[in-house]
Design a protein around this motif. Structure first.
Motif, short mmCIF file in Angstrom:
data_model
loop_
_atom_site.label_atom_id
_atom_site.label_comp_id
_atom_site.label_asym_id
_atom_site.label_seq_id
_atom_site.Cartn_x
_atom_site.Cartn_y
_atom_site.Cartn_z
N ASP A 283 0.98 -1.26 0.11
CA ASP A 283 -0.11 0.00 0.03
C ASP A 283 0.96 1.17 0.05
O ASP A 283 2.16 1.20 0.20
CB ASP A 283 -0.96 -0.33 1.20
CG ASP A 283 -0.44 0.45 2.64
OD1 ASP A 283 0.66 0.39 2.68
OD2 ASP A 283 -1.22 0.86 3.39
N GLY A 284 0.14 2.26 -0.41
CA GLY A 284 0.87 3.58 -0.37
C GLY A 284 1.33 4.00 -1.85
O GLY A 284 1.56 3.16 -2.53
N PRO A 285 1.28 5.36 -2.15
CA PRO A 285 1.79 5.91 -3.49
C PRO A 285 3.37 5.60 -3.53
O PRO A 285 4.15 5.54 -2.73
CB PRO A 285 1.43 7.27 -3.50
CG PRO A 285 1.63 7.65 -2.16
CD PRO A 285 1.21 6.48 -1.26
N PHE A 286 3.55 5.43 -4.93
CA PHE A 286 5.04 5.31 -5.21
C PHE A 286 5.52 6.81 -5.13
O PHE A 286 5.05 7.88 -5.78
CB PHE A 286 5.25 4.82 -6.60
CG PHE A 286 6.70 4.88 -7.11
CD1 PHE A 286 7.72 4.00 -6.42
CD2 PHE A 286 7.12 5.93 -7.91
CE1 PHE A 286 9.03 4.15 -6.93
CE2 PHE A 286 8.33 6.19 -8.56
CZ PHE A 286 9.49 5.32 -7.82
N VAL A 287 6.71 7.05 -4.60
CA VAL A 287 7.28 8.47 -4.28
C VAL A 287 8.72 8.15 -4.97
O VAL A 287 9.58 7.51 -4.45
CB VAL A 287 7.35 8.90 -3.04
CG1 VAL A 287 8.04 10.23 -2.58
CG2 VAL A 287 5.96 8.94 -2.32
N GLN A 288 8.79 8.97 -5.99
CA GLN A 288 10.28 8.73 -6.77
C GLN A 288 11.36 9.31 -5.83
O GLN A 288 12.72 8.52 -6.05
CB GLN A 288 10.27 9.76 -8.13
CG GLN A 288 11.40 9.70 -8.80
CD GLN A 288 11.83 8.43 -9.54
OE1 GLN A 288 10.82 7.77 -9.96
NE2 GLN A 288 12.78 7.86 -9.28
N SER A 289 11.35 10.27 -5.11
CA SER A 289 12.37 10.60 -4.16
C SER A 289 12.69 9.65 -3.04
O SER A 289 13.73 9.66 -2.47
CB SER A 289 12.04 11.88 -3.41
OG SER A 289 10.89 11.90 -2.54
N GLN B 20 6.00 2.55 1.12
CA GLN B 20 5.19 1.81 1.04
C GLN B 20 5.42 0.47 1.99
O GLN B 20 6.42 0.22 2.44
CB GLN B 20 5.29 1.16 -0.57
CG GLN B 20 4.95 2.22 -1.47
CD GLN B 20 5.20 1.69 -2.96
OE1 GLN B 20 6.12 1.16 -3.08
NE2 GLN B 20 4.02 2.13 -3.72
N ARG B 21 4.06 0.08 2.23
CA ARG B 21 4.13 -0.88 3.31
C ARG B 21 3.75 -2.38 2.46
O ARG B 21 3.06 -2.26 1.62
CB ARG B 21 3.31 -0.71 4.46
CG ARG B 21 3.47 0.49 5.36
CD ARG B 21 2.34 0.72 6.30
NE ARG B 21 0.96 1.05 5.69
CZ ARG B 21 -0.07 1.06 6.57
NH1 ARG B 21 -0.09 1.00 8.00
NH2 ARG B 21 -1.24 1.38 5.88
#
Length: 54
Positions: free
Chosen positions: A25-31, A45-46
């Motif tokens: 879950d959780g959005p992909f964050v490039q940084s 992400q979890r």
């Protein structure tokens, strides 16, 4: 990009949780990208093993 908590609150998406054993879950964050992570793209992400809670 959804979180587990947001899926629980959403009446139309909650039923799909009955068919999921493991959820990333959780959005992909490039940084926060980390190629060393298994099954996830970013460290925010979890991995949730939903079958444990049934």
């Amino acid at each position: 990009g959804y979180t587990y908590e947001s899926l629980l609150k959403d009446e139309t998406r909650r039923p799909c949780l009955d068919y999921i054993d493991t959820l990333v879950d959780g959005p992909f964050v490039q940084s926060l990208f980390d190629p060393a992570l298994s099954f996830r793209g970013s460290s925010n992400q979890r991995i949730l093993h939903l079958s444990k809670y049934r």
